[in-house]
Design an enzyme around this catalytic site. Structure first.
Site, PDB file in Angstrom:
ATOM      1  N   LYS A   1       5.310  -6.895   4.295  1.00 43.21           N
ATOM      2  CA  LYS A   1       4.232  -6.156   3.555  1.00 43.21           C
ATOM      3  C   LYS A   1       4.432  -5.955   2.307  1.00 43.21           C
ATOM      4  CE  LYS A   1       0.527  -3.446   3.895  1.00 43.21           C
ATOM      5  NZ  LYS A   1       0.549  -2.195   4.616  1.00 43.21           N
TER       6      LYS A   1
ATOM      7  N   GLY B   1      -1.841  13.284   7.591  1.00 48.36           N
ATOM      8  CA  GLY B   1      -1.930  12.280   6.667  1.00 48.36           C
ATOM      9  C   GLY B   1      -3.339  11.668   7.085  1.00 48.36           C
TER      10      GLY B   1
ATOM     11  N   GLU C   1       1.914   5.488  -5.494  1.00 46.52           N
ATOM     12  CA  GLU C   1       2.911   5.189  -4.732  1.00 46.52           C
ATOM     13  C   GLU C   1       3.961   4.104  -5.596  1.00 46.52           C
ATOM     14  OE1 GLU C   1       1.886   5.709  -0.392  1.00 46.52           O
ATOM     15  OE2 GLU C   1       0.482   3.996  -1.241  1.00 46.52           O
TER      16      GLU C   1
ATOM     17  N   GLY D   1      -5.762   9.949   5.816  1.00 48.84           N
ATOM     18  CA  GLY D   1      -6.668   9.346   5.084  1.00 48.84           C
ATOM     19  C   GLY D   1      -7.365   8.290   5.842  1.00 48.84           C
TER      20      GLY D   1
ATOM     21  N   LEU E   1      -6.287   5.265   6.853  1.00 49.22           N
ATOM     22  CA  LEU E   1      -5.272   4.999   7.850  1.00 49.22           C
ATOM     23  C   LEU E   1      -5.212   5.768   9.212  1.00 49.22           C
ATOM     24  CD1 LEU E   1      -1.865   3.094   7.511  1.00 49.22           C
ATOM     25  CD2 LEU E   1      -2.153   5.107   8.832  1.00 49.22           C
ATOM     26  N   GLY E   2      -4.927   6.899   8.789  1.00 53.47           N
ATOM     27  CA  GLY E   2      -4.891   8.273   9.775  1.00 53.47           C
ATOM     28  C   GLY E   2      -6.009   8.323  10.949  1.00 53.47           C
TER      29      GLY E   2
END
Length: 303
Positions: free
Chosen positions: A184, A7, A268, A9, A11-12
């Site tokens: 979160k 993943g 999501e 994106g 973040l990754g």
């Protein structure tokens, strides 16, 4: 430590880049960025200072990577049905799996497939967007909280958190992973949801008094549901104002769900909205404002 990023994106790419710069061997499973990163490496534009990794291990298929020490999962949660195909080839006898995905239910999905003794959970407070292929923009924050899940020992989780911290990430061990996840959600539900529905960045919501009041009410509903989930300690209502202050520093930030909607990708909704709604309802807590927001978001995605 050999770490595979599944993943890749915003973040990754961002966390993977910091982990590589910190001395780990990092293998990125890539799609749209494969050609650019293979040719030119990975560029990070960051408020903390730009840097460039000229050589990056990028792969198209997990079988090309093979078993690693840690799998870092940064997939959007609507892609969880690809867990087995993407992660199984990366597992050795002692491989750990760390999900930094949003919402609830991800650790349970991973544990059902690969065993609860492998799974760690993490919560990332990160403002980052992808740029042109091969570039990620870090706009603010970046703290990670990592905790144990199920049968995974806290010591193993603390070791991974220590590795992240040694690589220059702001990272701490979370004694109560479930509490960290709900905290979160106190941010994710009002800002991801409202910004996606309205097509407005977070600063626009903060600047409108009636919208800001609704944000506070949405946050309070999340806290009410969280505090009946058996947390080690309740989330204090003052956490609402901490999240407002945190958001004020972001400027005209577009959350990931807003970008996904604008670019025509799935949202999501299950992990961020419908699973928390179900868990609150199961404990006798209704969240009418959150449910209304979720229904309108779901409707907005219909053709």
């Amino acid at each position: 430590m050999h770490i595979a990023v599944v993943g890749s994106g915003a973040l990754g790419l961002y966390y993977g880049a910091l982990l590589q710069r910190g001395g780990n061997t990092v293998s990125f499973l890539l799609r749209r960025d494969y050609e650019a990163i293979s040719a030119n490496g990975l560029i990070v534009r960051s408020i903390l200072g730009d840097f460039h990794l000229p050589e990056v291990r990028g792969f198209r298929r997990p079988e090309e990577i093979g078993p690693v020490d840690l799998v870092l999962v940064g997939l959007k949660t609507f892609a969880n049905d690809s867990f087995r195909a993407l992660i199984q080839p990366l597992l050795g006898a002692s491989t750990l799996i760390l999900t930094l995905q949003n919402g609830l239910g991800n650790e349970e999905d991973l544990a059902a497939l690969f065993g609860a003794d492998r799974v760690l959970g993490g919560v990332a407070f990160l403002c980052a967007n992808r740029g042109e292929p091969g570039t990620v923009h870090h706009l603010g924050a970046g703290k990670v909280e990592i905790g144990a899940f199920g049968e995974t020992s806290p010591e193993r989780a603390a070791t991974v958190a220590g590795n992240f911290a040694a690589s220059g990430l702001e990272c701490v061990f979370a004694n109560d992973l479930l509490k960290a996840r709900w905290q979160k959600l106190v941010w994710n539900i009002p800002f991801n949801g409202s910004c996606a529905l309205l097509g407005q960045s977070v600063d626009r919501l903060l600047a409108a008094p009636r919208a800001l009041q609704l944000v506070r009410e949405l946050m309070s509903e999340v806290i009410a549901a969280a505090n009946v989930q058996g947390l080690s300690e309740p989330i204090d209502p003052s956490f609402v104002e901490l999240m407002i202050e945190y958001t004020e520093a972001m400027g005209p930030y577009r959350p990931s769900m807003q970008i996904d909607r604008e670019e025509g990708r799935p949202l999501e909704l299950d992990a961020i909205f419908f699973i928390p709604l179900a868990r609150g309802r199961a404990k006798g807590v209704e969240m009418p404002r959150i449910e209304a927001l979720a229904v309108f978001l779901e409707q907005s995605c219909r053709p």
